[in-house]
Design a protein around this motif. Structure first.
Motif, PDB file in Angstrom:
ATOM      1  N   PHE A 116       0.828  -1.209   0.000  1.00  0.00           N
ATOM      2  CA  PHE A 116       0.000   0.000   0.000  1.00  0.00           C
ATOM      3  C   PHE A 116       0.856   1.250   0.000  1.00  0.00           C
ATOM      4  CE2 PHE A 116      -1.956   3.496   2.331  1.00  0.00           C
ATOM      5  CZ  PHE A 116      -3.093   3.714   1.554  1.00  0.00           C
ATOM      6  N   TRP A 117       1.848   1.295   0.899  1.00  0.00           N
ATOM      7  CA  TRP A 117       2.653   2.516   0.989  1.00  0.00           C
ATOM      8  C   TRP A 117       3.537   2.698  -0.242  1.00  0.00           C
ATOM      9  CZ3 TRP A 117       0.817   6.000   3.781  1.00  0.00           C
ATOM     10  CH2 TRP A 117       0.228   5.739   5.023  1.00  0.00           C
ATOM     11  N   LYS A 118       3.949   1.609  -0.864  1.00  0.00           N
ATOM     12  CA  LYS A 118       4.726   1.721  -2.096  1.00  0.00           C
ATOM     13  C   LYS A 118       3.869   2.339  -3.202  1.00  0.00           C
ATOM     14  CE  LYS A 118       7.300  -0.999  -5.508  1.00  0.00           C
ATOM     15  NZ  LYS A 118       7.767  -2.371  -5.892  1.00  0.00           N
ATOM     16  N   ARG A 119       2.628   1.835  -3.330  1.00  0.00           N
ATOM     17  CA  ARG A 119       1.711   2.382  -4.331  1.00  0.00           C
ATOM     18  C   ARG A 119       1.393   3.845  -4.024  1.00  0.00           C
ATOM     19  NH1 ARG A 119      -3.770   3.115  -4.158  1.00  0.00           N
ATOM     20  NH2 ARG A 119      -4.928   3.106  -6.130  1.00  0.00           N
ATOM     21  N   GLU A 120       1.178   4.151  -2.749  1.00  0.00           N
ATOM     22  CA  GLU A 120       0.858   5.519  -2.344  1.00  0.00           C
ATOM     23  C   GLU A 120       2.008   6.464  -2.678  1.00  0.00           C
ATOM     24  OE1 GLU A 120      -2.135   8.025  -0.420  1.00  0.00           O
ATOM     25  OE2 GLU A 120      -2.085   6.072  -1.410  1.00  0.00           O
ATOM     26  N   ALA A 121       3.229   6.035  -2.428  1.00  0.00           N
ATOM     27  CA  ALA A 121       4.398   6.876  -2.708  1.00  0.00           C
ATOM     28  C   ALA A 121       4.526   7.151  -4.200  1.00  0.00           C
ATOM     29  CB  ALA A 121       5.664   6.200  -2.184  1.00  0.00           C
ATOM     30  N   VAL A 122       4.261   6.135  -5.020  1.00  0.00           N
ATOM     31  CA  VAL A 122       4.346   6.310  -6.473  1.00  0.00           C
ATOM     32  C   VAL A 122       3.305   7.323  -6.944  1.00  0.00           C
ATOM     33  CG1 VAL A 122       3.981   5.168  -8.691  1.00  0.00           C
ATOM     34  CG2 VAL A 122       5.345   4.043  -6.927  1.00  0.00           C
ATOM     35  N   ILE A 123       2.084   7.223  -6.431  1.00  0.00           N
ATOM     36  CA  ILE A 123       1.016   8.130  -6.858  1.00  0.00           C
ATOM     37  C   ILE A 123       1.305   9.558  -6.393  1.00  0.00           C
ATOM     38  CG2 ILE A 123      -1.443   8.676  -6.650  1.00  0.00           C
ATOM     39  CD1 ILE A 123      -1.967   5.677  -6.405  1.00  0.00           C
ATOM     40  N   VAL A 124       1.786   9.712  -5.149  1.00  0.00           N
ATOM     41  CA  VAL A 124       2.125  11.046  -4.652  1.00  0.00           C
ATOM     42  C   VAL A 124       3.240  11.668  -5.493  1.00  0.00           C
ATOM     43  CG1 VAL A 124       3.153  12.309  -2.708  1.00  0.00           C
ATOM     44  CG2 VAL A 124       1.321  10.656  -2.299  1.00  0.00           C
ATOM     45  N   ALA A 125       4.273  10.875  -5.807  1.00  0.00           N
ATOM     46  CA  ALA A 125       5.365  11.381  -6.637  1.00  0.00           C
ATOM     47  C   ALA A 125       4.850  11.792  -8.012  1.00  0.00           C
ATOM     48  CB  ALA A 125       6.458  10.315  -6.767  1.00  0.00           C
ATOM     49  N   ALA A 126       3.943  10.983  -8.577  1.00  0.00           N
ATOM     50  CA  ALA A 126       3.376  11.313  -9.876  1.00  0.00           C
ATOM     51  C   ALA A 126       2.535  12.584  -9.800  1.00  0.00           C
ATOM     52  CB  ALA A 126       2.528  10.145 -10.379  1.00  0.00           C
ATOM     53  N   ALA A 127       1.782  12.745  -8.709  1.00  0.00           N
ATOM     54  CA  ALA A 127       0.964  13.943  -8.536  1.00  0.00           C
ATOM     55  C   ALA A 127       1.841  15.190  -8.452  1.00  0.00           C
ATOM     56  CB  ALA A 127       0.107  13.810  -7.277  1.00  0.00           C
ATOM     57  N   LEU A 128       2.944  15.091  -7.710  1.00  0.00           N
ATOM     58  CA  LEU A 128       3.862  16.227  -7.605  1.00  0.00           C
ATOM     59  C   LEU A 128       4.501  16.546  -8.950  1.00  0.00           C
ATOM     60  CD1 LEU A 128       5.600  15.395  -4.202  1.00  0.00           C
ATOM     61  CD2 LEU A 128       3.839  17.127  -4.643  1.00  0.00           C
ATOM     62  N   ALA A 129       4.788  15.513  -9.733  1.00  0.00           N
ATOM     63  CA  ALA A 129       5.358  15.731 -11.067  1.00  0.00           C
ATOM     64  C   ALA A 129       4.362  16.465 -11.969  1.00  0.00           C
ATOM     65  CB  ALA A 129       5.756  14.392 -11.691  1.00  0.00           C
ATOM     66  N   VAL A 130       3.087  16.092 -11.861  1.00  0.00           N
ATOM     67  CA  VAL A 130       2.057  16.772 -12.650  1.00  0.00           C
ATOM     68  C   VAL A 130       1.955  18.239 -12.233  1.00  0.00           C
ATOM     69  CG1 VAL A 130      -0.430  16.914 -13.071  1.00  0.00           C
ATOM     70  CG2 VAL A 130       0.727  14.702 -13.174  1.00  0.00           C
ATOM     71  N   SER A 131       1.982  18.497 -10.931  1.00  0.00           N
ATOM     72  CA  SER A 131       1.912  19.876 -10.454  1.00  0.00           C
ATOM     73  C   SER A 131       3.099  20.688 -10.974  1.00  0.00           C
ATOM     74  CB  SER A 131       1.881  19.910  -8.919  1.00  0.00           C
ATOM     75  OG  SER A 131       0.677  19.379  -8.417  1.00  0.00           O
ATOM     76  N   ALA A 132       4.288  20.112 -10.896  1.00  0.00           N
ATOM     77  CA  ALA A 132       5.487  20.818 -11.355  1.00  0.00           C
ATOM     78  C   ALA A 132       5.436  21.055 -12.855  1.00  0.00           C
ATOM     79  CB  ALA A 132       6.730  20.025 -10.978  1.00  0.00           C
ATOM     80  N   GLY A 133       5.060  20.018 -13.606  1.00  0.00           N
ATOM     81  CA  GLY A 133       5.014  20.155 -15.062  1.00  0.00           C
ATOM     82  C   GLY A 133       4.001  21.192 -15.523  1.00  0.00           C
ATOM     83  N   THR A 134       2.820  21.184 -14.908  1.00  0.00           N
ATOM     84  CA  THR A 134       1.795  22.157 -15.314  1.00  0.00           C
ATOM     85  C   THR A 134       2.130  23.560 -14.826  1.00  0.00           C
ATOM     86  OG1 THR A 134       0.456  21.526 -13.385  1.00  0.00           O
ATOM     87  CG2 THR A 134      -0.065  20.469 -15.493  1.00  0.00           C
TER      88      THR A 134
END
Length: 324
Positions: free
Chosen positions: A81-99
């Motif tokens: 669960f925490w591995k999946r959560e970390a991946v999604i959070v990292a992806a969300a931050l990448a989207v925020s930075a990119g946009t």
């Protein structure tokens, strides 16, 4: 009693997620084409487009809840669960930075990935609780904007709640209220008695044709595709626009406004389109278009614009009302 689900993948679930990601690709391509003026579709605010966008977001959130049950229904696997959560959070931050670098002030502050990450945290306890608790929680979260909204939540600090008015716009905004309700509903539905038996019944459906394999592949790689597809689509459309093939959005806006005013003044739509196209063409030919864009309130330039408009009007309509 229905036997518990095994941990092997269920092709139909992958296909559902694949349909959702393909629908999102179609939506984002439409948005890009609209943003650069290739099409006049109201992708950002048209009612039909808003429903389409909401259905896509709801599908991803619902399936996120379903995945929690499939992965942790027999006991929470904390490391996974925490591995999946970390991946999604990292992806969300990448989207925020990119946009942020692409759209600046309207970057994604709390979008679909942020909502999936936070919604998963909220929904995880309900995986182990009786199913009625998940249904009740879904109703509570869904209705919160109607009874829990307050000026206290206004501004960007609490925009993630969905209970106030954000101070800034965003190209993607999926706050917890009401959207986390979709995650909770996914948990509830997949915990409903009879669902394990139903899933076992559809498990043998392999969707082995090439469209089925493609859709299942998209479902299995939905996060990677989500992160990559919009930068690729936006970049391709931008390249076409930069090559000079994009319509002039300002000119199109001028013509639309001109036609509206002409019709209100009594002209037919077909006639007004001809008049306004002629007006725009002659303004450009006479070197007045760029000065008008620079000084849109200049009285002399506005008079010149109206003179061109009248010159383009049919003789019978020579008294046509000026377009300003």
């Amino acid at each position: 009693m229905a036997r518990p689900l095994t941990m092997s993948r269920i092709p139909v679930i992958d296909a559902l997620r694949g349909f959702a990601i393909l629908a999102m690709i179609a939506y984002h391509l439409s948005w890009d084409l609209s943003w650069f003026g290739f099409v006049g579709w109201p992708v950002s605010d048209g009612p039909g487009w808003r429903i389409f966008s909401g259905a896509i977001a709801g599908s991803f959130l619902f399936l996120a809840g379903a995945s929690l049950v499939l992965a942790h229904g027999q006991g929470i696997r904390w490391k996974a669960f925490w591995k999946r959560e970390a991946v999604i959070v990292a992806a969300a931050l990448a989207v925020s930075a990119g946009t942020y670098f692409t759209f600046s002030g309207i970057f994604v502050r709390f979008g679909i990935l942020h909502s999936i990450a936070a919604g998963s945290l909220i929904a995880l306890p309900f995986v182990r609780l009786p199913v009625l608790f998940a249904y009740a929680a879904a109703v509570v979260v869904y209705t919160m904007p109607h009874w829990a909204s307050s000026p206290v939540f206004d501004g960007d600090l609490f925009l993630w709640t969905g209970l106030g008015t954000p101070a800034s716009g965003s190209v993607d905004y999926v706050p917890l209220a009401p959207w986390a309700a979709a995650v909770l509903l996914g948990v509830a539905v997949f915990k409903t008695p009879g669902m394990p038996a139903l899933l076992e019944a559809v498990r043998p459906l392999r969707l082995a044709s090439w469209p089925g394999r493609l859709i299942r592949f998209c479902g299995r790689r939905s996060l990677a595709i989500y992160l990559v597809h919009q930068p690729v689509l936006y970049g391709l459309v931008w390249l076409v626009a930069a090559a000079g093939f994009a319509p002039d959005r300002i000119a199109l806006g001028f013509q639309e406004s001109c036609v509206e005013r002409c019709v209100l003044a009594g002209g037919s739509e077909a006639q007004c389109k001809t008049i306004c196209a002629c007006t725009l063409t002659t303004l450009k030919e006479d070197g007045l278009w760029e000065p008008l864009l620079t000084n849109p309130e200049d009285p002399e330039l506005l008079q010149d614009m109206n003179n061109h408009y009248n010159a383009c009007t049919f003789p019978a309509d020579s008294t046509q009302t000026p377009i300003r």
